[in-house]
Design an enzyme around this catalytic site. Structure first.
Site, PDB file in Angstrom:
ATOM      1  N   SER A 107       0.854  -1.197   0.000  1.00 11.82           N
ATOM      2  CA  SER A 107       0.000   0.000   0.000  1.00 11.82           C
ATOM      3  C   SER A 107       0.885   1.241   0.000  1.00 11.82           C
ATOM      4  O   SER A 107       1.004   1.932  -1.000  1.00 11.82           O
ATOM      5  CB  SER A 107      -0.956  -0.013   1.197  1.00 11.82           C
ATOM      6  OG  SER A 107      -1.984  -0.961   0.969  1.00 11.82           O
ATOM      7  N   TYR A 187       0.256   4.255  15.762  1.00 12.26           N
ATOM      8  CA  TYR A 187       0.469   5.104  16.948  1.00 12.26           C
ATOM      9  C   TYR A 187       0.834   6.510  16.490  1.00 12.26           C
ATOM     10  O   TYR A 187       1.671   6.689  15.612  1.00 12.26           O
ATOM     11  CB  TYR A 187       1.611   4.519  17.795  1.00 12.26           C
ATOM     12  CG  TYR A 187       1.937   5.328  19.044  1.00 12.26           C
ATOM     13  CD1 TYR A 187       1.471   4.922  20.294  1.00 12.26           C
ATOM     14  CD2 TYR A 187       2.715   6.492  18.972  1.00 12.26           C
ATOM     15  CE1 TYR A 187       1.758   5.658  21.436  1.00 12.26           C
ATOM     16  CE2 TYR A 187       3.002   7.226  20.111  1.00 12.26           C
ATOM     17  CZ  TYR A 187       2.526   6.810  21.343  1.00 12.26           C
ATOM     18  OH  TYR A 187       2.812   7.547  22.468  1.00 12.26           O
ATOM     19  N   TYR A 471       6.506  -4.312  18.613  1.00 10.42           N
ATOM     20  CA  TYR A 471       5.383  -3.678  17.894  1.00 10.42           C
ATOM     21  C   TYR A 471       5.400  -4.176  16.448  1.00 10.42           C
ATOM     22  O   TYR A 471       6.370  -3.979  15.725  1.00 10.42           O
ATOM     23  CB  TYR A 471       5.548  -2.158  17.973  1.00 10.42           C
ATOM     24  CG  TYR A 471       4.536  -1.342  17.190  1.00 10.42           C
ATOM     25  CD1 TYR A 471       3.221  -1.753  17.020  1.00 10.42           C
ATOM     26  CD2 TYR A 471       4.901  -0.113  16.645  1.00 10.42           C
ATOM     27  CE1 TYR A 471       2.307  -0.983  16.311  1.00 10.42           C
ATOM     28  CE2 TYR A 471       3.997   0.677  15.936  1.00 10.42           C
ATOM     29  CZ  TYR A 471       2.702   0.228  15.768  1.00 10.42           C
ATOM     30  OH  TYR A 471       1.800   0.992  15.069  1.00 10.42           O
ATOM     31  N   ASN A 473       4.098  -3.182  13.734  1.00 11.63           N
ATOM     32  CA  ASN A 473       4.342  -2.217  12.658  1.00 11.63           C
ATOM     33  C   ASN A 473       5.809  -1.776  12.583  1.00 11.63           C
ATOM     34  O   ASN A 473       6.201  -1.157  11.600  1.00 11.63           O
ATOM     35  CB  ASN A 473       3.430  -0.988  12.806  1.00 11.63           C
ATOM     36  CG  ASN A 473       2.191  -1.108  11.938  1.00 11.63           C
ATOM     37  OD1 ASN A 473       2.048  -2.059  11.178  1.00 11.63           O
ATOM     38  ND2 ASN A 473       1.292  -0.144  12.054  1.00 11.63           N
ATOM     39  N   TYR A 474       6.594  -2.067  13.625  1.00 15.28           N
ATOM     40  CA  TYR A 474       8.042  -1.861  13.512  1.00 15.28           C
ATOM     41  C   TYR A 474       8.658  -3.226  13.216  1.00 15.28           C
ATOM     42  O   TYR A 474       9.432  -3.779  13.994  1.00 15.28           O
ATOM     43  CB  TYR A 474       8.617  -1.250  14.794  1.00 15.28           C
ATOM     44  CG  TYR A 474       8.166   0.178  15.049  1.00 15.28           C
ATOM     45  CD1 TYR A 474       7.810   1.023  14.005  1.00 15.28           C
ATOM     46  CD2 TYR A 474       8.107   0.696  16.345  1.00 15.28           C
ATOM     47  CE1 TYR A 474       7.398   2.322  14.235  1.00 15.28           C
ATOM     48  CE2 TYR A 474       7.699   2.005  16.582  1.00 15.28           C
ATOM     49  CZ  TYR A 474       7.345   2.815  15.522  1.00 15.28           C
ATOM     50  OH  TYR A 474       6.935   4.113  15.758  1.00 15.28           O
TER      51      TYR A 474
HETATM   52  P1  FDA Z   1       3.560  -1.603   3.143  1.00 17.13           P
HETATM   53  O1  FDA Z   1       2.827  -1.345   1.896  1.00 17.13           O
HETATM   54  O2  FDA Z   1       5.016  -1.880   3.031  1.00 17.13           O
HETATM   55  O3  FDA Z   1       2.823  -2.756   3.955  1.00 17.13           O
HETATM   56  C1  FDA Z   1       3.250  -3.200   5.219  1.00 17.13           C
HETATM   57  C2  FDA Z   1       2.698  -4.605   5.458  1.00 17.13           C
HETATM   58  O4  FDA Z   1       1.277  -4.575   5.368  1.00 17.13           O
HETATM   59  C3  FDA Z   1       3.165  -5.639   4.428  1.00 17.13           C
HETATM   60  O5  FDA Z   1       3.236  -6.912   5.028  1.00 17.13           O
HETATM   61  C4  FDA Z   1       2.059  -5.614   3.402  1.00 17.13           C
HETATM   62  O6  FDA Z   1       1.956  -6.791   2.629  1.00 17.13           O
HETATM   63  C5  FDA Z   1       0.835  -5.424   4.278  1.00 17.13           C
HETATM   64  N1  FDA Z   1      -0.214  -4.722   3.549  1.00 17.13           N
HETATM   65  C6  FDA Z   1      -0.126  -3.478   3.012  1.00 17.13           C
HETATM   66  N2  FDA Z   1      -1.273  -3.156   2.415  1.00 17.13           N
HETATM   67  C7  FDA Z   1      -2.109  -4.208   2.561  1.00 17.13           C
HETATM   68  C8  FDA Z   1      -3.435  -4.463   2.135  1.00 17.13           C
HETATM   69  N3  FDA Z   1      -4.112  -3.566   1.417  1.00 17.13           N
HETATM   70  N4  FDA Z   1      -3.996  -5.648   2.439  1.00 17.13           N
HETATM   71  C9  FDA Z   1      -3.300  -6.580   3.139  1.00 17.13           C
HETATM   72  N5  FDA Z   1      -2.021  -6.393   3.571  1.00 17.13           N
HETATM   73  C10 FDA Z   1      -1.432  -5.212   3.291  1.00 17.13           C
HETATM   74  N6  FDA Z   1       4.126   3.395  12.693  1.00 17.13           N
HETATM   75  C11 FDA Z   1       3.404   3.986  13.685  1.00 17.13           C
HETATM   76  O7  FDA Z   1       2.597   3.331  14.341  1.00 17.13           O
HETATM   77  N7  FDA Z   1       3.548   5.317  13.942  1.00 17.13           N
HETATM   78  C12 FDA Z   1       4.397   6.103  13.234  1.00 17.13           C
HETATM   79  O8  FDA Z   1       4.493   7.303  13.491  1.00 17.13           O
HETATM   80  C13 FDA Z   1       5.164   5.493  12.189  1.00 17.13           C
HETATM   81  N8  FDA Z   1       6.043   6.219  11.456  1.00 17.13           N
HETATM   82  C14 FDA Z   1       6.768   5.622  10.450  1.00 17.13           C
HETATM   83  C15 FDA Z   1       7.674   6.379   9.697  1.00 17.13           C
HETATM   84  C16 FDA Z   1       8.415   5.769   8.688  1.00 17.13           C
HETATM   85  C17 FDA Z   1       9.380   6.609   7.884  1.00 17.13           C
HETATM   86  C18 FDA Z   1       8.258   4.395   8.436  1.00 17.13           C
HETATM   87  C19 FDA Z   1       9.073   3.728   7.351  1.00 17.13           C
HETATM   88  C20 FDA Z   1       7.367   3.643   9.165  1.00 17.13           C
HETATM   89  C21 FDA Z   1       6.620   4.240  10.189  1.00 17.13           C
HETATM   90  N9  FDA Z   1       5.720   3.508  10.956  1.00 17.13           N
HETATM   91  C22 FDA Z   1       4.995   4.119  11.946  1.00 17.13           C
HETATM   92  C23 FDA Z   1       5.556   2.070  10.696  1.00 17.13           C
HETATM   93  C24 FDA Z   1       4.379   1.829   9.749  1.00 17.13           C
HETATM   94  O9  FDA Z   1       3.188   1.902  10.488  1.00 17.13           O
HETATM   95  C25 FDA Z   1       4.484   0.433   9.119  1.00 17.13           C
HETATM   96  O10 FDA Z   1       5.682   0.293   8.420  1.00 17.13           O
HETATM   97  C26 FDA Z   1       3.286   0.142   8.205  1.00 17.13           C
HETATM   98  O11 FDA Z   1       3.132  -1.239   8.045  1.00 17.13           O
HETATM   99  C27 FDA Z   1       3.452   0.789   6.848  1.00 17.13           C
HETATM  100  O12 FDA Z   1       2.317   0.598   6.056  1.00 17.13           O
HETATM  101  P2  FDA Z   1       2.455   0.757   4.469  1.00 17.13           P
HETATM  102  O13 FDA Z   1       1.147   0.476   3.868  1.00 17.13           O
HETATM  103  O14 FDA Z   1       3.114   2.045   4.170  1.00 17.13           O
HETATM  104  O15 FDA Z   1       3.514  -0.357   4.157  1.00 17.13           O
END
Ligand code: FDA
Length: 532
Positions: A107, A187, A471, A473-474
């Site tokens: 995503s 968070y 956590y 998400n980390y």
């Molecule tokens: P991505 O697309 O990489 O997906 C992450 C995981 O979720 C993967 O396993 C993916 O397959 C699965 N997934 C994604 N979309 C899906 C869908 N539609 N259906 C099923 N599975 C799906 N966290 C927090 O709590 N507070 C914060 O302030 C921050 N800040 C932050 C800053 C930065 C720079 C980063 C890199 C990360 C954070 N995070 C965070 C952590 C963040 O919450 C975590 O990395 C999330 O999983 C990111 O979601 P994305 O959709 O961007 O990632």
């Protein structure tokens, strides 16, 4: 996006009979491409949403903000699909099943270990949800329907265009995607008052292995429970979430007060540990710790930055700080009053930018990065804090970019039971630690990883144990992984599963076994199926 209903009907009328078939007569991507092209043709979908490595756009679709991941998970997808319509997602699931290929769903692409766009060795295709990014807000009902490819920045921006007193409690980085973030936690700076993103999910749409579109009612409460904290990627492809919005005052107050070791930072951090989870829930005192050169002495020191949010005006905040944390010496001059959405810019270090910077989907910069997490349920003794300072100052000498974040819990988080959602880190936690190390050159990789693992090893004596919580998400593959993302046994997966989910892991496994018995949706750290 066209209505889900119309597209579902279209698909049902053309090719749904193919779902459920599962043979592995081929593992060639030509076959996959052929299958997908055929399916797309049947549902009148454009084929220019399919990218192979030969296509110039392919590389631009893969996140590049953390080059460390090239060595952790070296395999890249043989094909990327960027659907606009649900039927294209269903076709991707169908072809992957027929040809026995793994699917990774992306995503926002911010996974800490890159699980949404890379694998250790298993061949796979990506379904990239970037085009599913509509947000609709119902101001009266105080709800929002948010497609998974939406970024947090876009969500915050859209809410602010509708209302000055509505907000959403999720992360600080605007380019993080809704799909991973909401399904794994979420968070942010108003979490002590309003909880996590996942606490606000009231409905969801998900496509299962059979290509069916399920909402809360049709998926049932077990699966709906699982995707609010257990991550979406083990259960299906989430299309959208419906969430309740949070009411906030028109004026909030932020401050960022930094103290060095020579300005009593150790005593302040010690005091902080005793109050951070107990202060007024409108107040979130987040703490960032990093090594720096002291402007006063020129020597290496540690800077403790109290980066905080108060849901109200400075006039109400100052007496609270005076009563609860007078040692910090917060003054009126330290406080900045603003709207909630301006605070979003402030915490993202974008306060010199126009609001529409929140619509920018590209992560700022690219550097090698590794993160880890821990939970703290009893204050770390002062000699333990001093040992942490030594780790930070030691690292500074090697030019690594080091930072610890202490994120306070308490407040409304205490009102949820540990099993209400798969996210189990509720009452009893004072704060969560986020460890991070960054570097710019490949040849610093070993030092960076050694540093963070060394500190994590030392911290075992100060953090939660049995299990040592983390956590989700980390994401951290150090705490256990299945290298080929194959069928993981319960015992193997419980190594990381109990850390992320504690006792909720068992229920997640039961839900997984019921809804995805063939373990189609899997990755290096997914929920296993019982009996495999
Ligand atoms: P991505 O697309 O990489 O997906 C992450 C995981 O979720 C993967 O396993 C993916 O397959 C699965 N997934 C994604 N979309 C899906 C869908 N539609 N259906 C099923 N599975 C799906 N966290 C927090 O709590 N507070 C914060 O302030 C921050 N800040 C932050 C800053 C930065 C720079 C980063 C890199 C990360 C954070 N995070 C965070 C952590 C963040 O919450 C975590 O990395 C999330 O999983 C990111 O979601 P994305 O959709 O961007 O990632």
């Amino acid at each position: 996006m066209a209505s889900l209903h119309t597209l579902t009907l279209l698909l049902i009328s053309t090719n749904l009979h193919l779902f459920g078939a599962s043979s592995s007569n081929s593992n060639g991507y030509d076959d996959f491409l052929e299958c997908l092209t055929d399916q797309f043709h049947r549902s009148n979908s454009p084929t220019d949403t399919i990218y192979t490595p030969q296509n110039a756009t392919y590389a631009t679709l893969l996140p590049s903000h953390n080059p460390r991941l090239a060595s952790v998970l070296p395999r890249r997808p043989d094909l990327i699909v960027t659907p606009f319509h649900v039927s294209e997602i269903q076709a991707s699931i169908h072809c992957s099943r027929v040809l026995n290929l793994q699917i990774r769903v992306k995503s926002g692409g911010h996974d800490y270990e890159g699980l949404s766009y890379a694998s250790a060795s298993a061949p796979f295709v990506i379904v990239d949800m970037r085009n599913f990014r509509s947000v609709s807000i119902d101001e009266k009902a105080k709800t929002a329907r948010v497609e998974v490819g939406t970024t947090l920045g876009q969500l915050y921006y859209t809410i602010s265009r509708t209302s000055k007193t509505l907000a959403f409690p999720s992360g600080v980085c605007p380019t993080v995607g809704v799909g991973g973030h909401f399904s794994g936690g979420g968070y942010g700076m108003i979490t002590r008052k309003h909880g996590l993103a996942l606490d606000h999910i009231v409905d969801a749409k998900l496509i299962n292995t059979d290509g069916e579109i399920l909402d809360r009612k049709s998926m049932g409460e077990d699966l709906f429970w699982a995707i609010r904290g257990g991550g979406g990627s083990s259960f299906g492809i989430v299309l959208e979430f419906t969430v309740t919005l949070a009411s906030v005052p028109e004026t909030v107050t932020v401050f960022n007060v930094t103290r060095m070791l020579e300005e009593n930072a150790t005593e302040l951090v010690d005091k902080w540990q005793h109050i951070a989870d107990k202060v007024d829930e409108n107040l979130l005192l987040r703490l960032f710790l990093s090594p720096t050169n002291s402007p006063a002495t020129g020597n290496i020191t540690v800077a403790a930055s109290f980066t905080s949010m108060y849901l109200g005006g400075a006039r109400d905040l100052l007496p609270i700080m005076e009563e609860q944390f007078p040692e910090l010496g917060l003054t009126e001059d330290d406080c900045k009053e603003m709207s909630w959405v301006e605070s979003v810019l402030f915490f993202a270090n974008l306060d010199d930018q126009p609001l529409d910077v929140l619509l920018d989907r590209t992560p700022a910069g690219s550097f090698y990065f590794k993160g880890k997490s821990d939970y703290v349920s009893a204050p770390i003794p002062v000699n333990g804090l001093r040992e942490i300072w030594n780790f930070l100052m030691e690292g500074e000498r090697s030019s690594l970019q080091l930072q610890l974040q202490f994120s306070p819990y308490g407040g409304v988080l205490n009102t949820y039971s540990d099993h209400e959602t798969p996210f189990p880190h509720r009452r009893g936690n004072i704060f969560m630690i986020h460890y991070s190390v960054g570097w710019f050159n490949l040849n610093e990789s070993e030092a960076g990883i050694r540093w963070i693992r060394g500190l994590y090893g030392y911290m075992a004596r100060h953090v939660t144990q049995n299990p040592r919580a983390a956590y989700f998400n980390y994401r951290d593959l150090d705490i256990g992984r299945n290298n080929d993302a194959g069928n993981t046994s319960y015992d193997q997966a419980s190594v990381w599963g109990l850390k992320y989910f504690k006792n909720n892991f068992k229920r997640l496994v039961r839900v997984k076994t019921k809804f995805d018995p063939s373990n189609f949706f899997r990755n290096e750290q997914s929920i296993p199926v019982l009996g495999m």
